[in-house]
Enzyme design. Structure first.
Site, PDB file in Angstrom:
ATOM      1  N   TYR A 135      -6.168   0.237 -17.669  1.00  0.00           N
ATOM      2  CA  TYR A 135      -5.336  -0.580 -16.777  1.00  0.00           C
ATOM      3  C   TYR A 135      -4.465  -1.518 -17.608  1.00  0.00           C
ATOM      4  O   TYR A 135      -3.241  -1.575 -17.425  1.00  0.00           O
ATOM      5  CB  TYR A 135      -6.224  -1.394 -15.826  1.00  0.00           C
ATOM      6  CG  TYR A 135      -5.453  -2.382 -14.973  1.00  0.00           C
ATOM      7  CD1 TYR A 135      -4.893  -1.988 -13.763  1.00  0.00           C
ATOM      8  CD2 TYR A 135      -5.266  -3.706 -15.380  1.00  0.00           C
ATOM      9  CE1 TYR A 135      -4.171  -2.895 -12.975  1.00  0.00           C
ATOM     10  CE2 TYR A 135      -4.547  -4.610 -14.604  1.00  0.00           C
ATOM     11  CZ  TYR A 135      -4.007  -4.200 -13.407  1.00  0.00           C
ATOM     12  OH  TYR A 135      -3.283  -5.094 -12.637  1.00  0.00           O
ATOM     13  N   SER A 189       1.433  -7.565 -15.088  1.00  0.00           N
ATOM     14  CA  SER A 189       0.207  -8.364 -14.997  1.00  0.00           C
ATOM     15  C   SER A 189       0.142  -9.305 -16.189  1.00  0.00           C
ATOM     16  O   SER A 189       0.724  -9.015 -17.249  1.00  0.00           O
ATOM     17  CB  SER A 189      -1.022  -7.453 -15.025  1.00  0.00           C
ATOM     18  OG  SER A 189      -2.203  -8.225 -15.143  1.00  0.00           O
TER      19      SER A 189
HETATM   20  N1  LIG Z   1      -4.497  -9.081  -7.727  1.00  0.00           N
HETATM   21  C1  LIG Z   1      -4.358  -9.382  -9.028  1.00  0.00           C
HETATM   22  O1  LIG Z   1      -5.125 -10.167  -9.568  1.00  0.00           O
HETATM   23  C2  LIG Z   1      -3.230  -8.782  -9.826  1.00  0.00           C
HETATM   24  C3  LIG Z   1      -2.967  -9.328 -11.070  1.00  0.00           C
HETATM   25  C4  LIG Z   1      -1.953  -8.780 -11.845  1.00  0.00           C
HETATM   26  C5  LIG Z   1      -1.222  -7.710 -11.363  1.00  0.00           C
HETATM   27  N2  LIG Z   1      -1.504  -7.192 -10.137  1.00  0.00           N
HETATM   28  C6  LIG Z   1      -0.734  -6.032  -9.682  1.00  0.00           C
HETATM   29  O2  LIG Z   1      -0.216  -6.264  -8.395  1.00  0.00           O
HETATM   30  C7  LIG Z   1      -0.016  -4.999  -7.744  1.00  0.00           C
HETATM   31  C8  LIG Z   1      -0.587  -5.086  -6.340  1.00  0.00           C
HETATM   32  O3  LIG Z   1      -1.987  -5.276  -6.427  1.00  0.00           O
HETATM   33  P1  LIG Z   1      -2.815  -6.148  -5.370  1.00  0.00           P
HETATM   34  O4  LIG Z   1      -3.528  -7.178  -6.122  1.00  0.00           O
HETATM   35  O5  LIG Z   1      -1.954  -6.545  -4.251  1.00  0.00           O
HETATM   36  O6  LIG Z   1      -3.948  -5.107  -4.906  1.00  0.00           O
HETATM   37  P2  LIG Z   1      -4.064  -4.202  -3.595  1.00  0.00           P
HETATM   38  O7  LIG Z   1      -4.136  -5.064  -2.397  1.00  0.00           O
HETATM   39  O8  LIG Z   1      -5.177  -3.258  -3.855  1.00  0.00           O
HETATM   40  O9  LIG Z   1      -2.661  -3.446  -3.550  1.00  0.00           O
HETATM   41  C9  LIG Z   1      -2.415  -2.259  -4.249  1.00  0.00           C
HETATM   42  C10 LIG Z   1      -1.557  -1.401  -3.378  1.00  0.00           C
HETATM   43  O10 LIG Z   1      -1.205  -0.183  -4.062  1.00  0.00           O
HETATM   44  C11 LIG Z   1      -1.420   0.888  -3.170  1.00  0.00           C
HETATM   45  N3  LIG Z   1      -1.668   2.149  -3.871  1.00  0.00           N
HETATM   46  C12 LIG Z   1      -2.665   2.440  -4.730  1.00  0.00           C
HETATM   47  N4  LIG Z   1      -2.582   3.717  -5.130  1.00  0.00           N
HETATM   48  C13 LIG Z   1      -1.501   4.253  -4.493  1.00  0.00           C
HETATM   49  C14 LIG Z   1      -0.902   5.517  -4.492  1.00  0.00           C
HETATM   50  N5  LIG Z   1      -1.377   6.543  -5.232  1.00  0.00           N
HETATM   51  N6  LIG Z   1       0.208   5.709  -3.749  1.00  0.00           N
HETATM   52  C15 LIG Z   1       0.696   4.701  -3.006  1.00  0.00           C
HETATM   53  N7  LIG Z   1       0.168   3.481  -2.949  1.00  0.00           N
HETATM   54  C16 LIG Z   1      -0.919   3.251  -3.699  1.00  0.00           C
HETATM   55  C17 LIG Z   1      -2.634   0.472  -2.371  1.00  0.00           C
HETATM   56  O11 LIG Z   1      -2.760   1.232  -1.193  1.00  0.00           O
HETATM   57  P3  LIG Z   1      -4.238   1.460  -0.568  1.00  0.00           P
HETATM   58  O12 LIG Z   1      -4.821   0.098  -0.349  1.00  0.00           O
HETATM   59  O13 LIG Z   1      -3.945   2.189   0.694  1.00  0.00           O
HETATM   60  O14 LIG Z   1      -4.990   2.274  -1.573  1.00  0.00           O
HETATM   61  C18 LIG Z   1      -2.304  -0.977  -2.108  1.00  0.00           C
HETATM   62  O15 LIG Z   1      -1.425  -1.118  -1.012  1.00  0.00           O
HETATM   63  C19 LIG Z   1      -0.686  -3.953  -8.628  1.00  0.00           C
HETATM   64  O16 LIG Z   1       0.292  -3.270  -9.397  1.00  0.00           O
HETATM   65  C20 LIG Z   1      -1.568  -4.784  -9.537  1.00  0.00           C
HETATM   66  O17 LIG Z   1      -1.807  -4.136 -10.763  1.00  0.00           O
HETATM   67  C21 LIG Z   1      -2.490  -7.711  -9.345  1.00  0.00           C
END
Ligand SMILES: NC(=O)c1ccc[n+]([C@@H]2O[C@H](COP(=O)([O-])OP(=O)(O)OC[C@H]3O[C@@H](n4cnc5c(N)ncnc54)[C@H](OP(=O)(O)O)[C@@H]3O)[C@@H](O)[C@H]2O)c1
Length: 252
Positions: free
Chosen positions: A151, A138
């Site tokens: 986080y 991130s």
């Molecule tokens: N969006 C942002 O602004 C941003 C910025 C920087 C970094 N990131 C990183 O990008 C990655 C993806 O995030 P996103 O933004 O796409 O959010 P998201 O749509 O909430 O995706 C997160 C994914 O992780 C899964 N997950 C959570 N806990 C889990 C577990 N215990 N076992 C298996 N799967 C699990 C979730 O499944 P469920 O939905 O079924 O719980 C979901 O599919 C994350 O690592 C996040 O930290 C995001």
């Protein structure tokens, strides 16, 4: 990395960035396997993208990781790309008492999960003619957001871990790339359409272009000032970043 001819396994592939990357690799003709812990969502992505396989995996569960890794290397012996993407971002305010269960869940998901899963698959990846491990960190790995302190700490730790892993694998055929997203409009907190958040499709397109360059870190230009955190002079930057978010909070 080469964007074609791969067998890609991606965690958290049922939504947001994970799903976007899964579908981008799928459209390029790669074999794609998505992991998630909600079967219904795995079924949806498989139905909408014939050929994508879904695997149930709770990334916080050490035994589940070992079981899935063993099964995966049997069922998909050509597996050569691991994208550690699953993550959670609950609010945790460090000005008060810290909820231990929440902190553990964040650390298990965001830090230990990718370490454990990669560890379970590394022997297999090393045998491939070429392999890539991708860690999704991130922008907050470089400048913490104070309202999500644990986080941010897990992402800084994962960035650090990726640096070490890349060095130790330097004489193997396994490359390590890091994706450091900006704020992207997903359900990580709440998809809100906030204009400060990058639309998912824009982010995926630019990230795929970055991955194709073999860059060790893939990030968008918009976060360069934060990525270039000025070391011992970082405090003014961190304070200004957080004061701006106090004045203009993330919609929850
Ligand atoms: N969006 C942002 O602004 C941003 C910025 C920087 C970094 N990131 C990183 O990008 C990655 C993806 O995030 P996103 O933004 O796409 O959010 P998201 O749509 O909430 O995706 C997160 C994914 O992780 C899964 N997950 C959570 N806990 C889990 C577990 N215990 N076992 C298996 N799967 C699990 C979730 O499944 P469920 O939905 O079924 O719980 C979901 O599919 C994350 O690592 C996040 O930290 C995001």
């Amino acid at each position: 990395m080469q964007l074609t001819g791969n067998t890609v396994f991606i965690t958290g592939g049922t939504s947001g960035i994970g799903r976007g990357l899964a579908e981008a690799f799928y459209r390029l003709g790669n074999k794609v396997i998505v992991a998630g812990w909600r079967k219904a969502l795995l079924d949806v992505i498989a139905a909408e993208n014939p050929g994508i396989d879904g695997v149930e995996l709770d990334i916080t569960d050490h035994e589940d990781i070992a079981r899935v890794a063993a099964r995966l290397t049997q069922s998909h012996p050509s597996l050569n790309v691991l994208i550690n993407n699953a993550g959670i971002m609950p609010f945790d305010d460090p000005s008060g008492a810290v909820d231990d269960a929440v902190s553990r869940r964040i650390i298990d998901t965001n830090l230990l999960g990718p370490i454990r899963l990669t560890s379970a698959l590394l022997g297999h990846l090393k045998k491939q003619p070429r392999a890539t491990i991708i860690h999704n960190t991130s922008v907050l790995a470089y400048v913490p957001i104070a309202t999500n302190a644990v986080y941010s700490a897990t992402k800084a730790a994962l960035h650090s871990y990726a640096l070490s892993r890349r060095f130790m694998l330097r004489d193997t055929r396994v490359a390590v790339q890091e994706i450091a997203p900006p704020w992207v409009d997903t359900d990580l907190i709440r998809k809100s359409g906030d204009p400060r958040a990058m639309p998912l499709d824009v982010f995926i397109e630019r990230t795929m272009a970055g991955l194709a360059t073999d860059a060790r870190e893939v990030f968008v230009d918009e976060i360069k000032a934060l990525r270039d955190n000025p070391g011992s002079g970082e405090h003014a930057l961190v304070d200004a970043f957080n004061l701006d978010l106090v004045a203009n909070p993330i919609p929850v």
